[in-house]
Design a protein around this motif. Sequence first.
Motif, PDB file in Angstrom:
ATOM      1  N   ALA A 242      24.406  11.145   5.528  1.00 38.59           N
ATOM      2  CA  ALA A 242      25.021  10.190   4.595  1.00 38.59           C
ATOM      3  C   ALA A 242      24.043   9.079   4.244  1.00 38.59           C
ATOM      4  CB  ALA A 242      26.294   9.599   5.222  1.00 38.59           C
ATOM      5  N   ILE A 243      23.297   8.636   5.243  1.00 37.53           N
ATOM      6  CA  ILE A 243      22.341   7.553   4.993  1.00 37.53           C
ATOM      7  C   ILE A 243      21.195   8.065   4.114  1.00 37.53           C
ATOM      8  CG2 ILE A 243      20.639   6.043   6.103  1.00 37.53           C
ATOM      9  CD1 ILE A 243      22.669   5.821   8.473  1.00 37.53           C
ATOM     10  N   ARG A 244      20.734   9.284   4.388  1.00 38.22           N
ATOM     11  CA  ARG A 244      19.652   9.863   3.578  1.00 38.22           C
ATOM     12  C   ARG A 244      20.043   9.858   2.090  1.00 38.22           C
ATOM     13  NH1 ARG A 244      16.147  13.784   5.434  1.00 38.22           N
ATOM     14  NH2 ARG A 244      17.631  14.284   7.058  1.00 38.22           N
ATOM     15  N   GLU A 245      21.257  10.258   1.833  1.00 37.72           N
ATOM     16  CA  GLU A 245      21.717  10.326   0.442  1.00 37.72           C
ATOM     17  C   GLU A 245      21.824   8.914  -0.165  1.00 37.72           C
ATOM     18  OE1 GLU A 245      25.276  12.671  -0.036  1.00 37.72           O
ATOM     19  OE2 GLU A 245      25.538  11.815  -2.053  1.00 37.72           O
ATOM     20  N   ALA A 246      22.356   7.992   0.624  1.00 29.92           N
ATOM     21  CA  ALA A 246      22.597   6.643   0.089  1.00 29.92           C
ATOM     22  C   ALA A 246      21.300   5.884  -0.189  1.00 29.92           C
ATOM     23  CB  ALA A 246      23.458   5.841   1.070  1.00 29.92           C
ATOM     24  N   VAL A 247      20.230   6.194   0.551  1.00 28.22           N
ATOM     25  CA  VAL A 247      18.988   5.431   0.377  1.00 28.22           C
ATOM     26  C   VAL A 247      17.977   6.146  -0.504  1.00 28.22           C
ATOM     27  CG1 VAL A 247      19.330   4.416   2.674  1.00 28.22           C
ATOM     28  CG2 VAL A 247      17.697   6.295   2.387  1.00 28.22           C
ATOM     29  N   GLY A 248      18.358   7.266  -1.083  1.00 27.89           N
ATOM     30  CA  GLY A 248      17.418   8.107  -1.824  1.00 27.89           C
ATOM     31  C   GLY A 248      16.698   7.382  -2.950  1.00 27.89           C
ATOM     32  N   ALA A 249      17.365   6.409  -3.559  1.00 35.56           N
ATOM     33  CA  ALA A 249      16.779   5.734  -4.724  1.00 35.56           C
ATOM     34  C   ALA A 249      16.153   4.386  -4.356  1.00 35.56           C
ATOM     35  CB  ALA A 249      17.859   5.537  -5.783  1.00 35.56           C
ATOM     36  N   VAL A 250      15.839   4.193  -3.071  1.00 36.65           N
ATOM     37  CA  VAL A 250      15.386   2.868  -2.622  1.00 36.65           C
ATOM     38  C   VAL A 250      14.113   2.405  -3.333  1.00 36.65           C
ATOM     39  CG1 VAL A 250      14.029   3.699  -0.643  1.00 36.65           C
ATOM     40  CG2 VAL A 250      15.028   1.413  -0.579  1.00 36.65           C
ATOM     41  N   ALA A 251      13.275   3.356  -3.747  1.00 36.43           N
ATOM     42  CA  ALA A 251      11.993   2.964  -4.358  1.00 36.43           C
ATOM     43  C   ALA A 251      12.097   2.769  -5.870  1.00 36.43           C
ATOM     44  CB  ALA A 251      10.921   4.002  -4.033  1.00 36.43           C
ATOM     45  N   ASP A 252      13.261   3.048  -6.446  1.00 37.65           N
ATOM     46  CA  ASP A 252      13.406   2.860  -7.900  1.00 37.65           C
ATOM     47  C   ASP A 252      13.162   1.399  -8.271  1.00 37.65           C
ATOM     48  OD1 ASP A 252      14.079   5.467  -7.853  1.00 37.65           O
ATOM     49  OD2 ASP A 252      16.087   5.231  -8.729  1.00 37.65           O
ATOM     50  N   GLY A 253      12.334   1.204  -9.282  1.00 37.13           N
ATOM     51  CA  GLY A 253      12.105  -0.156  -9.763  1.00 37.13           C
ATOM     52  C   GLY A 253      11.095  -0.942  -8.949  1.00 37.13           C
ATOM     53  N   THR A 254      10.552  -0.335  -7.879  1.00 35.06           N
ATOM     54  CA  THR A 254       9.529  -1.043  -7.105  1.00 35.06           C
ATOM     55  C   THR A 254       8.152  -0.806  -7.738  1.00 35.06           C
ATOM     56  OG1 THR A 254       9.126   0.824  -5.627  1.00 35.06           O
ATOM     57  CG2 THR A 254      10.823  -0.757  -4.955  1.00 35.06           C
ATOM     58  N   ASN A 255       7.203  -1.657  -7.367  1.00 33.28           N
ATOM     59  CA  ASN A 255       5.856  -1.537  -7.924  1.00 33.28           C
ATOM     60  C   ASN A 255       4.824  -1.714  -6.799  1.00 33.28           C
ATOM     61  OD1 ASN A 255       3.768  -1.360  -9.728  1.00 33.28           O
ATOM     62  ND2 ASN A 255       3.882  -3.525 -10.336  1.00 33.28           N
ATOM     63  N   PRO A 256       4.787  -0.715  -5.891  1.00 33.51           N
ATOM     64  CA  PRO A 256       3.913  -0.878  -4.718  1.00 33.51           C
ATOM     65  C   PRO A 256       2.436  -0.759  -5.093  1.00 33.51           C
ATOM     66  CG  PRO A 256       4.898   1.300  -4.735  1.00 33.51           C
ATOM     67  CD  PRO A 256       5.516   0.558  -5.872  1.00 33.51           C
ATOM     68  N   PRO A 257       1.559  -1.331  -4.263  1.00 31.56           N
ATOM     69  CA  PRO A 257       0.125  -1.271  -4.545  1.00 31.56           C
ATOM     70  C   PRO A 257      -0.463   0.097  -4.219  1.00 31.56           C
ATOM     71  CG  PRO A 257       0.511  -2.385  -2.464  1.00 31.56           C
ATOM     72  CD  PRO A 257       1.860  -2.099  -3.046  1.00 31.56           C
ATOM     73  N   THR A 258      -1.598   0.387  -4.811  1.00 34.24           N
ATOM     74  CA  THR A 258      -2.414   1.540  -4.436  1.00 34.24           C
ATOM     75  C   THR A 258      -3.685   0.992  -3.807  1.00 34.24           C
ATOM     76  OG1 THR A 258      -1.571   3.035  -6.141  1.00 34.24           O
ATOM     77  CG2 THR A 258      -3.838   3.418  -5.375  1.00 34.24           C
ATOM     78  N   ASP A 259      -3.978   1.441  -2.582  1.00 34.61           N
ATOM     79  CA  ASP A 259      -5.198   0.980  -1.919  1.00 34.61           C
ATOM     80  C   ASP A 259      -5.684   2.076  -0.973  1.00 34.61           C
ATOM     81  OD1 ASP A 259      -3.605   0.843   0.370  1.00 34.61           O
ATOM     82  OD2 ASP A 259      -3.248  -1.316   0.158  1.00 34.61           O
ATOM     83  N   LEU A 260      -6.639   1.731  -0.096  1.00 35.65           N
ATOM     84  CA  LEU A 260      -7.224   2.739   0.791  1.00 35.65           C
ATOM     85  C   LEU A 260      -6.188   3.375   1.712  1.00 35.65           C
ATOM     86  CD1 LEU A 260     -10.564   1.042   1.896  1.00 35.65           C
ATOM     87  CD2 LEU A 260     -10.295   3.092   0.478  1.00 35.65           C
ATOM     88  N   ASN A 261      -5.088   2.656   1.986  1.00 36.21           N
ATOM     89  CA  ASN A 261      -4.075   3.186   2.889  1.00 36.21           C
ATOM     90  C   ASN A 261      -3.126   4.166   2.222  1.00 36.21           C
ATOM     91  OD1 ASN A 261      -4.653   1.835   5.406  1.00 36.21           O
ATOM     92  ND2 ASN A 261      -4.135  -0.052   4.330  1.00 36.21           N
ATOM     93  N   GLY A 262      -3.113   4.175   0.908  1.00 35.54           N
ATOM     94  CA  GLY A 262      -2.210   5.101   0.237  1.00 35.54           C
ATOM     95  C   GLY A 262      -1.955   4.660  -1.189  1.00 35.54           C
ATOM     96  N   ASP A 263      -1.534   5.615  -2.018  1.00 39.17           N
ATOM     97  CA  ASP A 263      -1.240   5.229  -3.402  1.00 39.17           C
ATOM     98  C   ASP A 263       0.235   4.869  -3.551  1.00 39.17           C
ATOM     99  OD1 ASP A 263       0.096   7.646  -3.516  1.00 39.17           O
ATOM    100  OD2 ASP A 263      -1.496   8.665  -4.625  1.00 39.17           O
ATOM    101  N   ALA A 264       0.569   4.452  -4.752  1.00 39.41           N
ATOM    102  CA  ALA A 264       1.924   3.944  -4.993  1.00 39.41           C
ATOM    103  C   ALA A 264       2.980   5.016  -4.720  1.00 39.41           C
ATOM    104  CB  ALA A 264       2.028   3.413  -6.428  1.00 39.41           C
ATOM    105  N   ASP A 265       2.704   6.260  -5.133  1.00 32.86           N
ATOM    106  CA  ASP A 265       3.705   7.319  -4.927  1.00 32.86           C
ATOM    107  C   ASP A 265       3.930   7.587  -3.440  1.00 32.86           C
ATOM    108  OD1 ASP A 265       4.223   7.641  -7.556  1.00 32.86           O
ATOM    109  OD2 ASP A 265       2.812   9.320  -7.834  1.00 32.86           O
ATOM    110  N   TYR A 266       2.835   7.541  -2.669  1.00 35.90           N
ATOM    111  CA  TYR A 266       2.953   7.724  -1.222  1.00 35.90           C
ATOM    112  C   TYR A 266       3.822   6.616  -0.628  1.00 35.90           C
ATOM    113  CZ  TYR A 266       1.404   7.830   3.681  1.00 35.90           C
ATOM    114  OH  TYR A 266       1.352   7.863   5.049  1.00 35.90           O
TER     115      TYR A 266
END
Lengths: 285, 161
Positions: A242-266
């Motif tokens: 139930a939690i997996r389903e409810a949090v599925g869209a948590v990254a919508d609308g975010t704008n994370p950085p891309t750097d040596l540790n990982g890109d935005a999609d990661y």
Amino acid sequence: MIPAAFDYAAPATVEEALALLAEHGDDAKIIAGGQSLLPVLRLRLNAPEFVIDLGKIDRLRGVREDGDALVIGAMTTHSAVANDPLVAQHAALISKAVATVADAQVRNRGTFGGALAHADPAGDVGAPALALGAEFVIAGQGGATRTVDAADFFVDLFETAIGEDELLTEIRVPKHTGWGAHYEKFVRIAQQWSIVAVAAAVKAEGGTISEARVALTNMGSTPLRATAVEQALQGKPATEDAIREAVGAVADGTNPPTDLNGDADYRKHLAQVLTRRAVLTAAGG
Amino acid sequence: MTKIELTVDGSKVSDDVEPRMLLVQFLREKLGKTGTLIGCDTSNCGACTVHLDGHAVKSCNMLAVQADGSEVTTIEGLADTYDGGELHPMQAAFHECHALQCGFCTPGMIMRSVDLLGENPDPSEQEIREGLEGNLCRCTGYHNIVRAVQTAAAAGKGAQA
């Protein structure tokens, strides 16, 4: 590596500190614990002409109760916050998050208010403060005091609502007594800044989530509150599916950085996984 | 120059320092306490760890003026905080377990380990490894360091600092 020369004062009161800020304006820099500022000064990325040390202002230190809120003095160290029984009882999310800041030596010097005012998006204090709806008490010139909601406090990368001639004095955290809490931080090496982290506080009754607070670290230029996920969790059973389903869209609308540790999609993928883990653990699963 | 007064390894010290002087510089260059080392110079490695009012801090990441009014203990004064012999039990445990190779991280590692047992006198192996997160060793792979902290904890004396 030694900082460029500067003049220095360690005032004994907030009023004196504010007067020094007014006098020196742009040329002055506040030092709290200095754990973020000193590396910057030593690399000479910044060279203020005047440094105002808040270390002698005793009233900025400590945790107290005030009705429905906990009041954390801005100069309280991370260690003191992490070990404070009132914080553990009424704002466990903050205890857990500050215990992950840097390393033990840095937590013994670094301060809760200093880290919030520094507003590093990969820092671990912003998201829990935002999730719990903290209020920031800011002292200004001429005895003025104003209170800023967490939603308005974080403005941009390293930028907050604190004005140039103002000081953050206290953080008021609404009590969340009895809520489960977890801070899920993803790093690859010791004492690293968060690649992504998720702060979750959950009120669960009889295996059902009645309320949830969720905020994200390093998924944009400021900590982000995941209000859509909070709403989606309300009334859901505290189970992994139930939690997996409810949090599925948590990254919508975010704008994370891309750097040596990982890109935005990661990072968007990480945010989903970490939110599920954080909420599940906070709900007692 | 700013006047500071503090206690270092049990002795009262009073001096005028440039505000930009780091605590580690003050200890090494003004007081000659070169037992405290500068390793990475970026606040990562923990070689410069000392106790400030009883708790481990990185002395390269604070100003000497910030230590005004405080009590500082370095590796050179650690044994004096314990009245049982020439070495503090943590120093003795590092010796016994050969918890070093080049020894550069050792002063900071010992100072942090003493503080760690002060907080948690009976840590698990995992708690020791996480508790020493702020101290880097590039020689040993940490195994003997962890054993030394376990040995000091078992002796039940490591917390007396």
